[in-house]
Design a protein around this motif. Structure first.
Motif: not given
Lengths: 225, 275, 216
Positions: C36, C39-40, C43, C114, C124-128
């Motif tokens: 967590v 990831l933050l 961010a 990147r 077209g993939m989502t972020y998750p």
């Protein structure tokens, strides 16, 4: 509800400056000695002699895999039992130096092996002395590679010096425990000492970042990182 | 896409934040504080006893981590009489007070001296044994008296957070003090020569002398009169009443003399009171 | 080994088990918290990044021993928490391990360029989805070897739990030392046991690293 009161520690601040000085002194000595041990160890590990390489490797593996606390106990209580008496401060100093020396060895070795053999030969063919070779060719490059892990290890040494408290050295962690015991202001003494360690560690950290910037500003073209 | 990414991270951030804010059991604990320990332990069926490790023969841990000793036997006796299951919590020397103040323990059996300073924050029963304080040195040590020991070149070892702190400051202020986590550590430090003298509980000292009397010697003088008592949280009359009756009966019934002999190896010494 | 000390072999064995267990627990918990925080740390908002940096820097600057005391005494006073040495040790070890793991996670995720993010998103993939199917499989390869290092470091730090009375390997040894009065030998046995455990783990780590290098 708990009443947070830093003032509760006030009567106990007398011995604090001395404790901070002792933590600094222990850490500084350990850093200097472990750099010496590390350079020696790295020379062993990169040596052409198989025996020296093996000794260097064994030293690194053994000390990296044993907790510092056990090394401190072993030196303070264990050695004394077999007749070699080392007092609290020196036991901590030796244990920290041996422990950090193992990591230093790996850091310096990483720096040394990053320099291609060809550079040594080129420098020699230019008629450079050994001192000139290390001063102008090897060291500036090695330093670029090692300054970052070196900074982290220095923080590790300051943190490790807290273990000296288990054998009665009156440094900052001992102060925290005594201040807590006598005033029952455990949370306050914990936070106060936490701030002291954060300041010490971040001073080193900022020093490392500034060094990095400085190196970058005078980086030769094509230099990595 | 970007909003999705933000919301994922936002949710994570919120989770951390709410977890840290919601975590405040203080109010609940405060409510508990109002109840008597007596009714609490009877309801719980378990007696939580704080004791110290590394302090033989009062209390030490056997190598499997189980507490044993004089204090432990007394605690077991109390639990037996109250028909409760004993549960031992091992703390260090200063941790005895903490354990009672935070109500982590209902009672302490931990070679615990009743004094005014401690009584400001916790309570004590009547004593079950009385001890003094003695400086012990190695047999071949040049130190003969406590006056000689009062010198910056000598080191005195003891466990931190106990009464030895104050006694050493009064009787040998100039010497160096080396504080350890347990009495056992301080003893080992003297044994291996890391400190010149250990300031000890007089009964503990007698046990050490009985075992290793050929290696050590006591400096003349007994430097304290300490009443070893059961510790309990402050302000709880009902609980104190029960514990005090227990102590009085324990002392009068001969059970104390028996347990003392069992752990110390000799009869409990008669105390000479001087008023 | 003298027979006096050898008689306590089961105590050492139990100590090894407990040390492995608490450091493993702290690694899992520290890994979860570290994930967590890591990831933050990357961010898109500066405030969140800075909060994560502060967390990481604080918990790698404060000595674990000081954290042990803070959790065991400090928390139990300030919050009136009923913390056993086990819970206090687990919390302290988790805090230290999470700061280390956060850096490992960050390095792992940043190792994915990147360009790959952008390519996958433009498909077209989502972020998750990008995270789950593109970034994570690559990142975990980068993360595994240093995680082994964090485990060894946590295992070594767990020896400090002995100071607050938790009977793990070091404390078991100190208790045997107290019972037998034999210092040097007992401490040496503890040192050897730690070495064997940690060295074996580091060999496994090195094997993992080699394996993942080949896949690349």
């Amino acid at each position: 509800m708990y009443e947070f009161a830093l003032a509760g520690l006030l009567p106990y601040t007398g011995p604090l400056p001395r404790a901070i000085v002792l933590t600094l002194w222990l850490s500084t000595l350990s850093i200097l000695l472990s750099v010496a041990v590390g350079v020696l160890g790295a020379l062993c590990r990169t040596s052409t002699s198989l025996v020296l390489r093996w000794i260097g490797g064994a030293y690194v593996e053994v000390l990296r895999n044993i907790p510092l606390l056990v090394v401190i106990y072993l030196i303070f209580f264990g050695l004394a039992q077999v007749g070699l008496r080392v007092d609290g401060f020196n036991s901590a100093l030796i244990a920290l130096t041996l422990n950090a020396g193992a990591y230093m060895t790996e850091i310096f070795r990483g720096g040394l092996i990053a320099i291609p053999r060809g550079q040594y030969e080129a420098a020699r063919s230019q008629g450079m002395t050994a001192f000139q070779l290390y001063r102008y060719v090897v060291f500036p490059q090695v330093f670029r590679i090692i300054y970052a892990p070196l900074g982290n290890l220095m923080i590790g040494i300051v943190i490790g010096s807290s273990l000296a408290s288990v054998i009665g050295v009156e440094e900052v962690t001992t102060w925290m425990r005594r201040a807590g015991d006598e005033t029952f202001r455990y949370m306050e003494s914990f936070l106060a000492v936490g701030v002291i360690y954060v300041v010490l560690a971040q001073t080193i950290n900022i020093g490392r970042i500034v060094t990095g910037r400085w190196l970058l500003s005078r980086a030769p073209i094509g230099h990595r990182r | 896409m970007k909003t999705m990414r933000r919301s994922v991270l936002g949710a994570l951030a919120f989770g951390v934040l709410s977890a840290s804010l919601g975590w405040s059991p203080a109010a609940e604990a405060q409510q508990q504080q109002q109840q008597s320990v007596l009714s609490e332990v009877l309801k719980r069926g378990v007696l939580r006893i704080a004791t110290i490790g590394g302090n033989p023969p009062y209390s030490s841990l056997d190598p499997s981590g189980k507490p044993v000793g004089y204090d432990i036997d007394i605690a077991n006796l109390l639990a037996e009489q109250l028909k409760l299951k004993p549960e031992f919590i091992v703390v260090d020397v200063p941790g005895r007070i903490t354990a009672l103040q935070t109500r982590r323990a209902d009672v302490t059996f931990a070679n615990f001296t009743a004094n005014v300073e401690r009584s400001k924050v916790i309570a004590f029963t009547d004593p079950y044994v009385v001890v003094g304080s003695i400086y012990m040195v190695k047999k071949d040590s040049p130190i003969q008296t406590v006056e000689q020991l009062n010198d910056p070149k000598y080191k005195i070892g003891f466990a931190r957070g106990g009464t030895a702190e104050g006694i050493s400051a009064l009787t040998a202020p100039k010497s160096q003090k080396v504080r350890f986590d347990t009495v056992g550590d301080a003893y080992l430090a003297m044994q291996s020569g890391q400190v010149d003298s250990q300031l000890q509980d007089s009964l503990q000292n007698a046990s050490y002398m009985a075992k290793d009397g050929d290696k050590y010697r006591n400096l003349p003088g007994n430097w304290s009169y300490e009443e070893i008592s059961i510790g309990l949280p402050a302000g709880d009359f009902d609980w104190w009443r029960v514990l005090n009756i227990f102590v009085k009966n324990f002392n009068a019934s001969g059970e104390n003399a028996r347990l003392f002999k069992k752990w110390f190896g000799y009869e409990m010494p008669a105390v000479q009171q001087k008023y | 080994m003298s027979s006096q000390v050898a008689a306590y072999w089961y105590v050492f064995l139990k100590g090894v088990g407990i040390t492995l267990w608490i450091s493993w627990l702290a690694l899992i918990l520290g890994g979860a918290v570290g994930l967590v925080i890591g990831l933050l740390r990357i961010a898109p908002w500066a405030a969140v990044r800075w909060a994560a940096i502060v967390y990481i820097e604080v918990f790698r600057s404060v000595p674990p021993l000081v954290l042990f005391f803070g959790c065991f005494y400090g928390l139990s006073y300030a919050m009136k928490l009923d913390l056993s040495p086990f819970s206090a040790a687990t919390i302290a070890l988790t805090l230290t391990a999470s700061a280390l793991m956060a850096e490992v996670v960050r390095a792992g995720i940043e190792s994915v360029t990147r360009g790959q993010w952008e390519a996958a998103l433009s498909q077209g993939m989502t972020y998750p989805q990008v995270f789950r199917y593109v970034v994570w499989p690559q990142a975990i390869r980068v993360m595994l070897p240093p995680s082994v290092g964090v485990y060894i470091s946590t295992l070594k730090d767990s020896s400090l739990a002995s100071i607050i009375g938790y009977v793990e390997l070091t404390k078991s040894g100190l208790l045997v030392r107290e019972s037998t009065g034999i210092s040097f030998e007992v401490l040496l046995i503890i040192a050897i046991l730690y070495f064997v455990i940690n060295y074996s783990i580091s060999l496994v780590g090195a094997a993992l690293e080699r394996r993942f290098k080949y896949v690349h």
